[in-house]
Design a protein around this motif. Structure first.
Motif, PDB file in Angstrom:
ATOM      1  N   GLU A  46     -20.373 -30.858   2.566  1.00 22.20           N
ATOM      2  CA  GLU A  46     -19.368 -30.334   1.638  1.00 22.20           C
ATOM      3  C   GLU A  46     -20.038 -29.546   0.498  1.00 22.20           C
ATOM      4  O   GLU A  46     -19.482 -28.578   0.000  1.00 22.20           O
ATOM      5  CB  GLU A  46     -18.481 -31.456   1.092  1.00 22.20           C
ATOM      6  N   ASN A  50     -19.338 -25.418  -0.241  1.00 18.47           N
ATOM      7  CA  ASN A  50     -18.884 -24.864  -1.517  1.00 18.47           C
ATOM      8  C   ASN A  50     -19.926 -23.972  -2.188  1.00 18.47           C
ATOM      9  O   ASN A  50     -19.738 -23.544  -3.327  1.00 18.47           O
ATOM     10  CB  ASN A  50     -18.457 -26.000  -2.451  1.00 18.47           C
ATOM     11  N   THR A  59     -17.490 -18.676  -0.847  1.00 20.90           N
ATOM     12  CA  THR A  59     -18.179 -19.890  -0.426  1.00 20.90           C
ATOM     13  C   THR A  59     -18.194 -19.909   1.101  1.00 20.90           C
ATOM     14  O   THR A  59     -17.445 -19.164   1.753  1.00 20.90           O
ATOM     15  CB  THR A  59     -17.460 -21.150  -0.928  1.00 20.90           C
ATOM     16  N   SER A  61     -16.996 -22.240   2.958  1.00 22.55           N
ATOM     17  CA  SER A  61     -15.663 -22.635   3.425  1.00 22.55           C
ATOM     18  C   SER A  61     -14.698 -21.449   3.374  1.00 22.55           C
ATOM     19  O   SER A  61     -13.830 -21.309   4.246  1.00 22.55           O
ATOM     20  CB  SER A  61     -15.121 -23.827   2.634  1.00 22.55           C
ATOM     21  N   GLU A  62     -14.845 -20.576   2.394  1.00 18.08           N
ATOM     22  CA  GLU A  62     -13.994 -19.386   2.329  1.00 18.08           C
ATOM     23  C   GLU A  62     -14.313 -18.412   3.463  1.00 18.08           C
ATOM     24  O   GLU A  62     -13.407 -17.775   4.007  1.00 18.08           O
ATOM     25  CB  GLU A  62     -14.148 -18.703   0.972  1.00 18.08           C
ATOM     26  N   TYR A 104     -10.933 -24.133  -0.774  1.00 19.47           N
ATOM     27  CA  TYR A 104     -11.740 -25.139  -1.467  1.00 19.47           C
ATOM     28  C   TYR A 104     -11.063 -26.511  -1.520  1.00 19.47           C
ATOM     29  O   TYR A 104     -11.725 -27.517  -1.772  1.00 19.47           O
ATOM     30  CB  TYR A 104     -12.093 -24.670  -2.888  1.00 19.47           C
TER      31      TYR A 104
END
Length: 174
Positions: A46, A50, A59, A61-62, A104
């Motif tokens: 995680e 991020n 990021t 995740s984005e 996020y």
């Protein structure tokens, strides 16, 4: 069976992506990508998810959310064009999509599951298309494209971002 179209069949702005796609049936290529991408990103913590490698950069995740959103849009275009809809399809602002998506708030596991579901749906859609629909052309984002062309664009777009992920996110000491 899908066959990689000539580079001239792709809009200019996508040709760099398409050069990354190997020759072969795109349904097989997308299935292999699904496994490779999942394997690579399922190890991401995680904290890594991020991480931003620079000011104003997405990021990890984005980036994954962007890949999934883009594939959803491209698959929708494939469906519309394959079914004979000649309505010009609008483009989209990927930065606004990412900004409003709140990736996020989701775990990497959740984002990966979403990615897998979308990819499986894309493969299923492509496998169900009649051969004659592959070359149907229409306008998307202001460019003439075929069903087949969009399928290869999905793969090339992902390969482009995977290269960045490996270079900027996973080897950066994050």
């Amino acid at each position: 069976m899908f066959k990689k179209p000539a580079l001239e069949m792709f809009p200019e702005y996508t040709r760099g992506y398409i050069k990354l796609v190997p020759e072969g049936d795109i349904t097989n290529i997308l299935a292999e990508q699904l496994e490779t991408t999942y394997k690579l990103l399922s190890k991401v913590t995680e904290v890594q998810a991020n991480y931003r490698y620079g000011e104003g950069k997405w990021t990890l995740s984005e980036v994954l959310g962007h890949l999934t959103d883009t594939e959803r849009i491209m698959s929708y275009r494939i469906l519309r064009i394959a079914r004979g809809d000649t309505t010009p399809l609008m483009g989209f602002d990927e930065n606004e999509f990412v900004k409003r998506a709140t990736f996020y708030t989701r775990t990497m596991t959740d984002l990966l599951e979403d990615y897998q579901n979308v990819r499986r749906a894309t493969i299923s859609l492509l496998k169900g298309l009649p051969q004659k629909s592959l070359l149907i052309m229409s306008k998307a984002n202001g460019y003439d494209v075929s069903v087949e062309t969009i399928a290869y664009m999905i793969s090339g777009h992902e390969l482009h971002h995977l290269k960045i992920i490996k270079e900027k996110y996973l080897l950066s000491g994050s």
